[in-house]
Design a protein around this motif. Sequence first.
Motif, PDB file in Angstrom:
ATOM      1  N   ILE A 158      38.676  40.814  37.473  1.00  0.00           N
ATOM      2  CA  ILE A 158      39.957  39.760  37.803  1.00  0.00           C
ATOM      3  C   ILE A 158      39.216  38.858  39.262  1.00  0.00           C
ATOM      4  O   ILE A 158      39.560  37.653  38.889  1.00  0.00           O
ATOM      5  N   ALA A 159      39.621  39.741  40.677  1.00  0.00           N
ATOM      6  CA  ALA A 159      38.925  38.910  41.275  1.00  0.00           C
ATOM      7  C   ALA A 159      38.271  37.856  41.032  1.00  0.00           C
ATOM      8  O   ALA A 159      38.175  36.888  41.433  1.00  0.00           O
ATOM      9  N   TYR A 160      36.613  38.589  40.925  1.00  0.00           N
ATOM     10  CA  TYR A 160      35.668  37.703  40.893  1.00  0.00           C
ATOM     11  C   TYR A 160      35.327  36.716  39.884  1.00  0.00           C
ATOM     12  O   TYR A 160      34.921  35.550  40.238  1.00  0.00           O
ATOM     13  N   GLU A 161      36.573  37.081  38.477  1.00  0.00           N
ATOM     14  CA  GLU A 161      36.246  35.735  37.750  1.00  0.00           C
ATOM     15  C   GLU A 161      37.433  34.694  38.543  1.00  0.00           C
ATOM     16  O   GLU A 161      36.748  33.530  38.628  1.00  0.00           O
ATOM     17  N   THR A 162      38.269  35.498  39.183  1.00  0.00           N
ATOM     18  CA  THR A 162      39.604  33.522  39.774  1.00  0.00           C
ATOM     19  C   THR A 162      38.406  32.813  41.291  1.00  0.00           C
ATOM     20  O   THR A 162      38.244  31.887  41.119  1.00  0.00           O
ATOM     21  N   PHE A 163      37.540  33.718  41.965  1.00  0.00           N
ATOM     22  CA  PHE A 163      36.899  33.532  42.533  1.00  0.00           C
ATOM     23  C   PHE A 163      35.467  32.585  41.707  1.00  0.00           C
ATOM     24  O   PHE A 163      35.513  31.145  42.589  1.00  0.00           O
ATOM     25  N   SER A 164      34.989  33.014  40.752  1.00  0.00           N
ATOM     26  CA  SER A 164      33.947  32.731  40.244  1.00  0.00           C
ATOM     27  C   SER A 164      34.337  31.019  39.934  1.00  0.00           C
ATOM     28  O   SER A 164      33.331  29.858  39.271  1.00  0.00           O
ATOM     29  N   ASN A 165      35.190  31.747  38.057  1.00  0.00           N
ATOM     30  CA  ASN A 165      35.881  30.569  37.797  1.00  0.00           C
ATOM     31  C   ASN A 165      36.845  29.298  38.220  1.00  0.00           C
ATOM     32  O   ASN A 165      36.812  28.817  37.945  1.00  0.00           O
ATOM     33  N   PHE A 166      38.249  30.643  38.093  1.00  0.00           N
ATOM     34  CA  PHE A 166      39.110  29.957  38.444  1.00  0.00           C
ATOM     35  C   PHE A 166      39.387  29.019  39.391  1.00  0.00           C
ATOM     36  O   PHE A 166      39.470  27.340  39.014  1.00  0.00           O
ATOM     37  N   SER A 167      39.140  29.012  40.728  1.00  0.00           N
ATOM     38  CA  SER A 167      38.966  28.836  42.065  1.00  0.00           C
ATOM     39  C   SER A 167      38.120  27.053  41.958  1.00  0.00           C
ATOM     40  O   SER A 167      38.046  26.501  42.815  1.00  0.00           O
ATOM     41  N   LYS A 168      36.260  27.470  41.198  1.00  0.00           N
ATOM     42  CA  LYS A 168      35.997  26.329  40.910  1.00  0.00           C
ATOM     43  C   LYS A 168      36.822  24.985  40.078  1.00  0.00           C
ATOM     44  O   LYS A 168      35.829  24.093  40.730  1.00  0.00           O
ATOM     45  N   LEU A 175      44.100  27.173  47.373  1.00  0.00           N
ATOM     46  CA  LEU A 175      45.052  27.780  49.239  1.00  0.00           C
ATOM     47  C   LEU A 175      44.740  29.393  48.895  1.00  0.00           C
ATOM     48  O   LEU A 175      45.457  29.835  48.315  1.00  0.00           O
ATOM     49  N   THR A 176      43.576  29.381  49.928  1.00  0.00           N
ATOM     50  CA  THR A 176      43.674  31.144  49.816  1.00  0.00           C
ATOM     51  C   THR A 176      43.315  31.024  51.642  1.00  0.00           C
ATOM     52  O   THR A 176      42.687  31.951  52.119  1.00  0.00           O
ATOM     53  N   SER A 177      44.324  30.554  52.364  1.00  0.00           N
ATOM     54  CA  SER A 177      44.380  31.082  53.546  1.00  0.00           C
ATOM     55  C   SER A 177      44.503  32.045  54.427  1.00  0.00           C
ATOM     56  O   SER A 177      43.699  32.455  55.982  1.00  0.00           O
ATOM     57  N   ASN A 178      44.698  33.565  53.783  1.00  0.00           N
ATOM     58  CA  ASN A 178      44.666  34.752  53.825  1.00  0.00           C
ATOM     59  C   ASN A 178      43.206  35.529  52.725  1.00  0.00           C
ATOM     60  O   ASN A 178      43.980  36.621  53.214  1.00  0.00           O
ATOM     61  N   VAL A 179      43.176  35.198  51.874  1.00  0.00           N
ATOM     62  CA  VAL A 179      42.387  36.427  51.733  1.00  0.00           C
ATOM     63  C   VAL A 179      40.198  35.743  51.180  1.00  0.00           C
ATOM     64  O   VAL A 179      40.028  34.794  50.840  1.00  0.00           O
ATOM     65  N   GLN A 180      40.069  36.834  51.387  1.00  0.00           N
ATOM     66  CA  GLN A 180      39.173  36.609  51.291  1.00  0.00           C
ATOM     67  C   GLN A 180      37.967  37.924  50.398  1.00  0.00           C
ATOM     68  O   GLN A 180      38.481  38.630  49.892  1.00  0.00           O
ATOM     69  N   ILE A 181      37.217  37.072  49.736  1.00  0.00           N
ATOM     70  CA  ILE A 181      36.169  37.989  49.153  1.00  0.00           C
ATOM     71  C   ILE A 181      34.300  38.319  49.305  1.00  0.00           C
ATOM     72  O   ILE A 181      33.910  37.140  49.684  1.00  0.00           O
ATOM     73  N   GLN A 188      28.989  37.761  51.762  1.00  0.00           N
ATOM     74  CA  GLN A 188      29.189  38.051  52.689  1.00  0.00           C
ATOM     75  C   GLN A 188      31.007  37.724  52.446  1.00  0.00           C
ATOM     76  O   GLN A 188      31.122  37.219  51.709  1.00  0.00           O
ATOM     77  N   PHE A 189      31.774  37.752  53.418  1.00  0.00           N
ATOM     78  CA  PHE A 189      32.806  37.505  52.938  1.00  0.00           C
ATOM     79  C   PHE A 189      33.336  36.185  52.951  1.00  0.00           C
ATOM     80  O   PHE A 189      32.971  35.578  54.211  1.00  0.00           O
ATOM     81  N   GLU A 190      33.700  35.978  52.106  1.00  0.00           N
ATOM     82  CA  GLU A 190      34.139  34.226  52.009  1.00  0.00           C
ATOM     83  C   GLU A 190      35.620  34.277  51.500  1.00  0.00           C
ATOM     84  O   GLU A 190      36.307  34.527  50.636  1.00  0.00           O
ATOM     85  N   TYR A 191      35.987  32.958  52.066  1.00  0.00           N
ATOM     86  CA  TYR A 191      37.620  32.410  51.261  1.00  0.00           C
ATOM     87  C   TYR A 191      37.458  32.401  49.931  1.00  0.00           C
ATOM     88  O   TYR A 191      36.430  31.698  49.641  1.00  0.00           O
ATOM     89  N   ILE A 192      38.008  32.154  49.290  1.00  0.00           N
ATOM     90  CA  ILE A 192      38.013  32.933  47.517  1.00  0.00           C
ATOM     91  C   ILE A 192      38.354  31.241  47.400  1.00  0.00           C
ATOM     92  O   ILE A 192      37.566  30.622  46.791  1.00  0.00           O
ATOM     93  N   GLY A 193      39.456  30.779  47.715  1.00  0.00           N
ATOM     94  CA  GLY A 193      39.980  29.326  47.785  1.00  0.00           C
ATOM     95  C   GLY A 193      39.543  28.542  49.497  1.00  0.00           C
ATOM     96  O   GLY A 193      38.774  28.659  49.880  1.00  0.00           O
ATOM     97  N   THR A 217      48.579  45.295  50.512  1.00  0.00           N
ATOM     98  CA  THR A 217      47.113  46.218  50.539  1.00  0.00           C
ATOM     99  C   THR A 217      46.699  46.807  49.232  1.00  0.00           C
ATOM    100  O   THR A 217      46.030  47.625  49.143  1.00  0.00           O
ATOM    101  N   GLY A 218      46.811  46.646  48.007  1.00  0.00           N
ATOM    102  CA  GLY A 218      46.740  46.939  46.855  1.00  0.00           C
ATOM    103  C   GLY A 218      45.661  46.291  46.116  1.00  0.00           C
ATOM    104  O   GLY A 218      45.562  47.339  44.695  1.00  0.00           O
ATOM    105  N   ASN A 219      44.947  45.945  46.726  1.00  0.00           N
ATOM    106  CA  ASN A 219      43.579  45.244  46.382  1.00  0.00           C
ATOM    107  C   ASN A 219      42.633  45.877  46.355  1.00  0.00           C
ATOM    108  O   ASN A 219      41.879  47.110  47.153  1.00  0.00           O
ATOM    109  N   SER A 220      41.261  45.893  45.541  1.00  0.00           N
ATOM    110  CA  SER A 220      40.480  46.314  45.459  1.00  0.00           C
ATOM    111  C   SER A 220      39.460  45.973  46.340  1.00  0.00           C
ATOM    112  O   SER A 220      39.465  45.039  47.149  1.00  0.00           O
ATOM    113  N   ASN A 221      38.429  46.991  46.829  1.00  0.00           N
ATOM    114  CA  ASN A 221      37.828  46.568  48.213  1.00  0.00           C
ATOM    115  C   ASN A 221      36.549  46.067  48.485  1.00  0.00           C
ATOM    116  O   ASN A 221      35.728  45.297  49.050  1.00  0.00           O
ATOM    117  N   VAL A 222      36.625  44.895  47.414  1.00  0.00           N
ATOM    118  CA  VAL A 222      35.758  43.166  47.443  1.00  0.00           C
ATOM    119  C   VAL A 222      36.963  42.399  48.333  1.00  0.00           C
ATOM    120  O   VAL A 222      35.958  41.270  48.469  1.00  0.00           O
TER     121      VAL A 222
END
Length: 685
Positions: A158-168, A175-181, A188-193, A217-222
């Motif tokens: 789901i995190a990758y769907e959000t990153f690859s599709n939704f955020s695009k 805006l994801t001021s404090n969330v990276q994937i 490399q870790f990048e901001y999702i938005g 803190t319950g996020n998956s490790n990606v």
Amino acid sequence: MRFQGLVAVASAIATVSACGGEEHSCYGPLKDDVVLTRNVRRMQPEASNATTGPRAPLEWGQINFLHTTDTHGWLEGHIKEQNYGADWGDFVSFTRHMKQKARKLGVDLLLVDTGDLHDGAGLSDATSPNGLVSNPIFENVDYDLLTIGNHELYVTEIAYETFSNFSKVYGDKYLTSNVQIKNPTSGQFEYIGAQYRYFTTERGLNIMAFGVLFDFTGNSNVSKVIKAADMVKEQWFLDAVNYKDPIDLFVLTGHNPVRFNESSSSFDTVFSAIRSQRPDVPIQGFGGHTHIRDFAVWDNKATALESGRYCETLGWLAMSGLECSAKKVKKNPKGVPNPTRSAVPLRSTSTANSTAAIPTSTTPSTLRYARRYLDWNRLTFAYHAKGSQALSAFGTPKGAAVSTSITNARTALNLTKLYGCAPATYCQYCQPFGAPGNIFTLLQTALSTVVVNETRKTVPRLIIINTGSVRFDLAQGPFTYDDSFIVSPFSDSFQFIPDVPYAQAKQVLDILNAGPYQKKKRDLESRDFAFSALTADRDTCIDPPLTHNLAAKRSLPAGRLIRRTNTSPTPGYTTLDDFGSDGDDTIHSTIPHYPQPNDLQANASFPLDGSAPEKVDLVFLDFIASYIVNALNRKDVGGDFSLSQVEYYIDKKFTTNSYLPAYAKVAWQENLEDCPVGEGIGFAQ
Ligand SMILES: *[C@@H]1O[C@H](CO)[C@@H](O)[C@H](O)[C@H]1NC(C)=O
Ligand SMILES: *[C@@H]1O[C@H](CO)[C@@H](O)[C@H](O)[C@H]1NC(C)=O
Ligand SMILES: *[C@@H]1O[C@H](CO)[C@@H](O)[C@H](O)[C@H]1NC(C)=O
Ligand SMILES: *[C@@H]1O[C@H](CO)[C@@H](O)[C@H](O)[C@H]1NC(C)=O
Ligand SMILES: *[C@@H]1O[C@H](CO)[C@@H](O)[C@H](O)[C@H]1NC(C)=O
Ligand SMILES: *[C@@H]1O[C@H](CO)[C@@H](O)[C@H](O)[C@H]1NC(C)=O
Ligand SMILES: *[C@@H]1O[C@H](CO)[C@@H](O)[C@H](O)[C@H]1NC(C)=O
Ligand SMILES: *[C@@H]1O[C@H](CO)[C@@H](O)[C@H](O)[C@H]1NC(C)=O
Ligand SMILES: [Zn+2]
Ligand SMILES: [Zn+2]
């Protein structure tokens, strides 16, 4: 937009059965695994209309906001609740009308969403990963600002769907001021938005916006959630706060409770960081996650709105009196009510313990505010969309197309598959535990009826489940595959210890109820990620997190049981916030809210003569096995059991998501052809 693609996919598998122009008898004869649908009209075809509308027109200011949050996949609307019957297509139409109205009035209107897009209803949860079909439908609204929720991050896919599709789709508006994937391509870790968005509105206001997730803190490790306290020290943030170009208004969005004294909120940290640098620039917050209607005054130039959950609430915020260089802005549009309220901070409630620590603006303020919580129904939408008072004139072609795509997707996903006709409404909190309309009373009956091991069916048994396995109320009317996600989505199996002395077994329930709420450890390895996101709810971050902390609830979706007449308000939200009790757009009576225990117990096959059995099968949900063994082994109980004695009571695949459908197939086979729908949660029956 990914909308076109979805329609194609959905209609390819759609099997909309022609059921003539009849409103009734559209559920054909019940056969196992046959998809049954009804005739298609606007809203979702089965949805009911609200009977009471808004109390007054909205106040329009210099800048205005429509805010959604925690929609959790409810894009079809609440099909069996009259107050919330609009669907996402109606919302698409509404936003278009309101944008037009804003242009006509010469003011700005921004659309904001603050995250948690799935895990709540079948449209999002019947796919793997969750949201595969519902996200493209969601994307038909042209939001100006969006931010990420914790439910976008539990499950890697789901995190990758959000990153690859939704955020695009939304680009720099997400805006994801404090969330990276971790970017799978670069490693490399990048901001999702985007970290921030600096933009100028149509009317020339200069806005700096952030999107800050609470310290999750319950996020998956990606993914990586940067704590707010660390984020506010980062150079990019300091540079954005002290931006080279003028800032007329900060918009602080976040999947984050708006009340500073709510322990999970990090808005206080971010607010302080902005305010200490920019003592006089207005700040407008938009929050979420706690699933309540709320409005907090942070200081005389800063307020924040939280707009409920589950497509029950649409938040409205109007503001006037902003200083800005642009000449295009009308300070107060003519012909409509305008905001009149000053922001007066209630120190004791907003900032609690931290009064001294939080800087505030001290110079006088010219700002005036209005806030409103709209019920999510077409009567409300049509009322506020000027020129569209007639419901028939309200829908736009795009809105109608979105409604159709929802109908098609529901069919394609088998969500309308009918298991039975629920004869009444059963709620989690609006009735006392043990009352007939309380869902846990129903579950006791259902569990004793269908949780049966054929080879042991004559052995007396106690069945204990955690009340947290229920997510939402069960409304009177057709009980479908969709409802199995809405009411009891989790996939916990039934285990048991055979032949437990009844004298010991009967003490377990009270021990569990006196102890801590049982949290489930999250299983990240689960193949079945359609469900693992949901079971994660019962980890440290329960979402809604306040379910078992009733005292902290500020606003309850709740009403007294009344007989409705033309004049008496219907049961619904009655909200108290920092501006008082006039925030609800439709006036409702309060639905009562009764506390419920952690666990409940059903029994079956007890001796008919009322005598106590010597031994019982003690059946329970797999994730509370250790709690059960510990309770049995307490000194005062006297058991000597171990986890090695625990086995599956019935097929592991028969879970908490299975037993209500199974019960419906047994007990709710009356009125299938024309199943009456109730008015909604909290209404008299
Ligand atoms: C809701 O209202 C609309 C417009 O008045 C009407 O066409 C529709 O049939 C109503 N729906 C139901 C379920 O009563
Ligand atoms: C993005 O969306 C497409 C089309 O819906 C889907 O096939 C693909 O799996 C999605 N990507 C991810 C990473 O989920
Ligand atoms: C996340 O955890 C999984 C399973 O333990 C591991 O295989 C994977 O490499 C980890 N990923 C990251 C980005 O650390
Ligand atoms: C926060 O403030 C509200 C409003 O006064 C109050 O009802 C609530 O109990 C407070 N919560 C905490 C955790 O202190
Ligand atoms: C109030 O804040 C102080 C200092 O930050 C802290 O030590 C104390 O525990 C807090 N009290 C409460 C009731 O949260
Ligand atoms: C819907 O149900 C039909 C009939 O049982 C089945 O063939 C189909 O695979 C199901 N579709 C989905 C998406 O579950
Ligand atoms: C068994 O369940 C019924 C229905 O919930 C309840 O009335 C009864 O008291 C229970 N009996 C025992 C022995 O727990
Ligand atoms: C029913 O219980 C028996 C005895 O414990 C067990 O062998 C059997 O597997 C159980 N049935 C199912 C369907 O799990
Ligand atoms: Zn949520
Ligand atoms: Zn959340």
